[in-house]
Design a protein around this motif. Structure first.
Motif, mmCIF file in Angstrom:
data_model
loop_
_atom_site.group_PDB
_atom_site.id
_atom_site.type_symbol
_atom_site.label_atom_id
_atom_site.label_comp_id
_atom_site.label_asym_id
_atom_site.label_seq_id
_atom_site.Cartn_x
_atom_site.Cartn_y
_atom_site.Cartn_z
ATOM 1 N N VAL A 72 4.459 9.551 5.007
ATOM 2 C CA VAL A 72 5.090 9.475 6.134
ATOM 3 C C VAL A 72 4.548 9.043 7.294
ATOM 4 C CG1 VAL A 72 6.322 11.042 7.741
ATOM 5 C CG2 VAL A 72 6.628 11.480 5.149
ATOM 6 N N ILE A 73 3.218 9.364 7.299
ATOM 7 C CA ILE A 73 2.297 8.988 8.553
ATOM 8 C C ILE A 73 2.451 7.349 8.660
ATOM 9 C CG2 ILE A 73 -0.001 9.080 9.588
ATOM 10 C CD1 ILE A 73 -0.085 11.848 8.604
ATOM 11 N N LEU A 74 2.063 6.954 7.388
ATOM 12 C CA LEU A 74 1.981 5.355 7.215
ATOM 13 C C LEU A 74 3.158 4.730 7.640
ATOM 14 C CD1 LEU A 74 -0.142 4.935 4.046
ATOM 15 C CD2 LEU A 74 -0.816 4.414 6.333
ATOM 16 N N LEU A 75 4.442 5.041 7.476
ATOM 17 C CA LEU A 75 5.680 4.485 7.586
ATOM 18 C C LEU A 75 5.863 4.796 9.003
ATOM 19 C CD1 LEU A 75 8.166 3.207 6.219
ATOM 20 C CD2 LEU A 75 9.158 5.269 6.065
ATOM 21 N N VAL A 76 5.847 5.729 9.632
ATOM 22 C CA VAL A 76 5.992 6.130 11.016
ATOM 23 C C VAL A 76 5.148 5.195 11.967
ATOM 24 C CG1 VAL A 76 6.171 7.752 12.855
ATOM 25 C CG2 VAL A 76 7.067 8.421 10.606
ATOM 26 N N ALA A 77 4.087 5.098 11.371
ATOM 27 C CA ALA A 77 3.115 4.322 12.506
ATOM 28 C C ALA A 77 3.278 2.958 12.284
ATOM 29 C CB ALA A 77 1.648 4.717 11.756
ATOM 30 N N LYS B 218 14.641 3.767 8.161
ATOM 31 C CA LYS B 218 15.012 5.322 8.454
ATOM 32 C C LYS B 218 15.171 5.703 7.148
ATOM 33 C CE LYS B 218 16.164 6.427 12.088
ATOM 34 N NZ LYS B 218 17.141 6.570 13.442
ATOM 35 N N THR B 219 15.938 5.255 6.153
ATOM 36 C CA THR B 219 16.510 5.620 4.909
ATOM 37 C C THR B 219 15.173 5.874 3.949
ATOM 38 O OG1 THR B 219 18.454 4.538 4.731
ATOM 39 C CG2 THR B 219 17.603 5.060 2.769
ATOM 40 N N THR B 220 14.257 5.347 4.182
ATOM 41 C CA THR B 220 13.056 5.352 3.462
ATOM 42 C C THR B 220 12.350 6.643 3.902
ATOM 43 O OG1 THR B 220 12.687 2.880 3.101
ATOM 44 C CG2 THR B 220 10.895 4.492 2.776
ATOM 45 N N LEU B 221 12.287 6.743 5.231
ATOM 46 C CA LEU B 221 11.485 8.013 5.810
ATOM 47 C C LEU B 221 12.311 9.021 5.500
ATOM 48 C CD1 LEU B 221 9.618 9.062 8.023
ATOM 49 C CD2 LEU B 221 11.303 8.702 9.689
ATOM 50 N N VAL B 222 13.696 9.401 5.331
ATOM 51 C CA VAL B 222 14.510 10.626 5.067
ATOM 52 C C VAL B 222 14.114 10.710 3.668
ATOM 53 C CG1 VAL B 222 16.803 11.277 4.714
ATOM 54 C CG2 VAL B 222 16.312 10.005 6.814
ATOM 55 N N GLY B 223 13.943 9.701 2.917
ATOM 56 C CA GLY B 223 13.890 10.065 1.451
ATOM 57 C C GLY B 223 12.437 10.699 1.220
ATOM 58 N N PHE B 224 11.344 10.193 1.987
ATOM 59 C CA PHE B 224 10.103 10.680 2.000
ATOM 60 C C PHE B 224 9.968 12.041 2.464
ATOM 61 C CE2 PHE B 224 7.583 6.333 2.503
ATOM 62 C CZ PHE B 224 7.882 5.878 1.111
ATOM 63 N N LEU B 225 10.847 12.447 3.541
ATOM 64 C CA LEU B 225 10.659 13.784 4.058
ATOM 65 C C LEU B 225 11.519 14.733 3.086
ATOM 66 C CD1 LEU B 225 11.757 13.139 7.674
ATOM 67 C CD2 LEU B 225 9.335 13.662 6.749
ATOM 68 N N ILE B 226 12.557 14.282 2.358
ATOM 69 C CA ILE B 226 13.088 15.271 1.211
ATOM 70 C C ILE B 226 12.035 15.466 0.139
ATOM 71 C CG2 ILE B 226 14.747 15.401 -0.451
ATOM 72 C CD1 ILE B 226 16.646 13.724 1.591
ATOM 73 N N GLU B 227 11.352 14.519 -0.272
ATOM 74 C CA GLU B 227 10.454 14.500 -1.107
ATOM 75 C C GLU B 227 9.129 15.754 -0.966
ATOM 76 O OE1 GLU B 227 9.159 13.332 -5.132
ATOM 77 O OE2 GLU B 227 10.783 13.519 -4.094
ATOM 78 N N VAL B 228 8.635 15.494 0.231
ATOM 79 C CA VAL B 228 7.913 16.554 0.752
ATOM 80 C C VAL B 228 8.230 17.890 0.719
ATOM 81 C CG1 VAL B 228 6.584 17.211 2.819
ATOM 82 C CG2 VAL B 228 6.469 14.881 2.502
ATOM 83 N N GLY B 229 9.483 18.285 1.054
ATOM 84 C CA GLY B 229 9.872 19.426 0.859
ATOM 85 C C GLY B 229 10.190 19.898 -0.343
ATOM 86 N N ALA C 178 0.696 -1.131 0.027
ATOM 87 C CA ALA C 178 -0.063 0.013 0.016
ATOM 88 C C ALA C 178 0.720 1.311 0.005
ATOM 89 C CB ALA C 178 -1.004 0.083 1.277
ATOM 90 N N LEU C 179 1.946 1.187 0.868
ATOM 91 C CA LEU C 179 2.720 2.197 0.930
ATOM 92 C C LEU C 179 3.591 2.658 -0.401
ATOM 93 C CD1 LEU C 179 4.262 4.538 2.857
ATOM 94 C CD2 LEU C 179 5.792 2.696 3.444
ATOM 95 N N HIS C 180 4.087 1.619 -1.188
ATOM 96 C CA HIS C 180 4.575 1.513 -2.363
ATOM 97 C C HIS C 180 3.633 2.299 -3.467
ATOM 98 C CE1 HIS C 180 6.893 0.523 -5.913
ATOM 99 N NE2 HIS C 180 5.599 -0.316 -6.365
#
Length: 407
Positions: free
Chosen positions: A394-399, A285-296, A224-226
């Motif tokens: 990001v929310i789905l990954l963190v949760a 965590k690498t996935t999370l960092v990439g997601f946050l960069i994409e948001v910005g 689902a995240l993918h």
């Protein structure tokens, strides 16, 4: 009798295949707005809608046939699937080069989507020849090869556009044909009798494949995240050429340069940055960092009005590319060896579903905010919608429960 495992030359061929595929795709990006305007007689906003329909038709066929191709590669091998896909790809570019109407362009994209299995099968091939601990790095190399194609493809497309709107399509057909010959000469088979799995039509349809892969522990939420991540990320190929022309007045050569700059940055990130990032942070965590960069970066492109600064930030937007290989590696490591082709087929199908919805969604938003008489003129509106989708990722990954993340 088992076939021998491939040598380093096979890995090189896989990377070259992905690179040449992306060159072929990147070649046509700079000319698509002008080509669609030419064959339809409409304006840029209408051309964007047709571009969305073309992309969606390709993606729908890829969604329907991705699991079938993935299952076929698990049964009959990666080699015949990849070579067949390359042959049809070459023919498709010839059709598009000759197309005199948008309907023939549409037919060409439907046929291409039916056999667009090269990238997914290449990923399955790489999984076949990679130990679990090296899969993230090797998937990063595939991403880097794709980025390398984006360096040459858009640059060549922008240059070839000076010889006519059809010239990039002829070049793409020639490259696909040359790659087909090269593959026929050097590519060994990676599917051995030990991992070969019988083909089943019941299992090869998309829903059955989703169920088979989704039942594997820990994979359902990743799938689902993918899908959601792909839906957001596809705003770039869906909109960039139209966005650059509307927001900054870019022509085909500048659009080609901007895409090439992204490709250079993606090579640096996925070729040299994925493995160190995973060693330092781990895959999650690498996935999370990439997601946050994409948001910005998506928020930035939603509001920027300077073409110069849009180009300056392009390398940062490519830095989000560390997320894809890390997410893919987590899913691959949770999947048995005899289902790697099926997994890649499912991922290809889900990506096709998301990339089919994204062009219609994003070009519709672009049309609404750029058409004559629009209440608010905002070519960057699709990027803001994509940023919202990435916040959900990001929310789905963190949760996600940590126990499942480390399964």
């Amino acid at each position: 009798m088992q076939t021998p495992m491939p040598h380093k030359s096979a890995r090189l061929f896989i990377l070259l295949t992905v690179m040449l595929d992306s060159i072929g795709v990147g070649l046509i990006f700079p000319v698509m707005p002008d080509l669609i305007e030419d064959v339809t007689g409409g304006d840029l906003s209408q051309a964007a809608l047709w571009g969305g329909l073309l992309a969606t038709s390709f993606a729908v066929m890829q969604f329907l046939f991705g699991p079938i191709v993935g299952n076929l590669s698990d049964r009959f091998g990666r080699r015949p699937v990849m070579l067949t896909a390359l042959a049809v790809m070459a023919a498709d570019y010839v059709v598009m080069a000759l197309a005199g109407s948008v309907w023939l362009l549409l037919a060409g994209r439907i046929v291409a989507g039916l056999t667009a299995a090269t990238h997914a099968t290449a990923s399955a091939y790489m999984a076949d020849i990679s130990p679990p601990g090296e899969r993230a790095r090797n998937f990063g190399l595939i991403g880097a090869a794709f980025g390398a194609g984006f360096i040459l493809g858009p640059l060549l497309g922008g240059l070839l556009a000076s010889f006519g709107l059809r010239a990039p399509f002829w070049a793409a057909a020639a490259m696909a044909g040359a790659n087909l010959v090269f593959g026929a000469l050097v590519l060994p088979e990676s599917v051995t009798d030990r991992i070969r799995r019988p083909f089943s039509w019941a299992r090869a349809n998309p829903l059955s494949s989703f169920r088979a892969i989704g039942r594997l522990p820990g994979l359902g939420r990743f799938l689902a995240l993918h899908t959601l991540y792909t839906l957001a990320f596809f705003v770039y190929p869906a909109i960039w050429a139209y966005y650059g022309k509307a927001r900054f007045g870019w022509d085909a050569s500048v659009i080609g340069f901007s895409l090439a700059l992204f490709g250079i940055s993606l090579i640096a990130v996925q070729g040299m940055g994925v493995a160190p990032a995973i060693r330092h942070w781990g895959e999650r965590k690498t996935t999370l960092v990439g997601f946050l960069i994409e948001v910005g970066t998506l928020i930035f492109y939603g509001f920027v009005t300077s073409g110069f600064w849009a180009l300056v930030v392009t390398p940062l937007s490519a830095a989000s590319g560390i997320a894809g290989p890390a997410l893919q590696a987590m899913m691959s490591n949770l999947t048995p060896n005899d289902q790697q082709g099926e997994l890649q087929g499912v991922l290809s199908s889900l990506a096709a579903l998301a990339s089919g919805l994204s062009p219609i969604l994003m070009t519709g938003v672009f049309f609404a905010f750029t058409r004559p008489g629009a209440t608010v003129y905002a070519p960057g509106a699709p990027f803001l919608l994509a940023a919202f989708l990435m916040v959900v990722c990001v929310i789905l990954l963190v949760a996600r429960p940590r126990a499942a993340a480390h399964a």
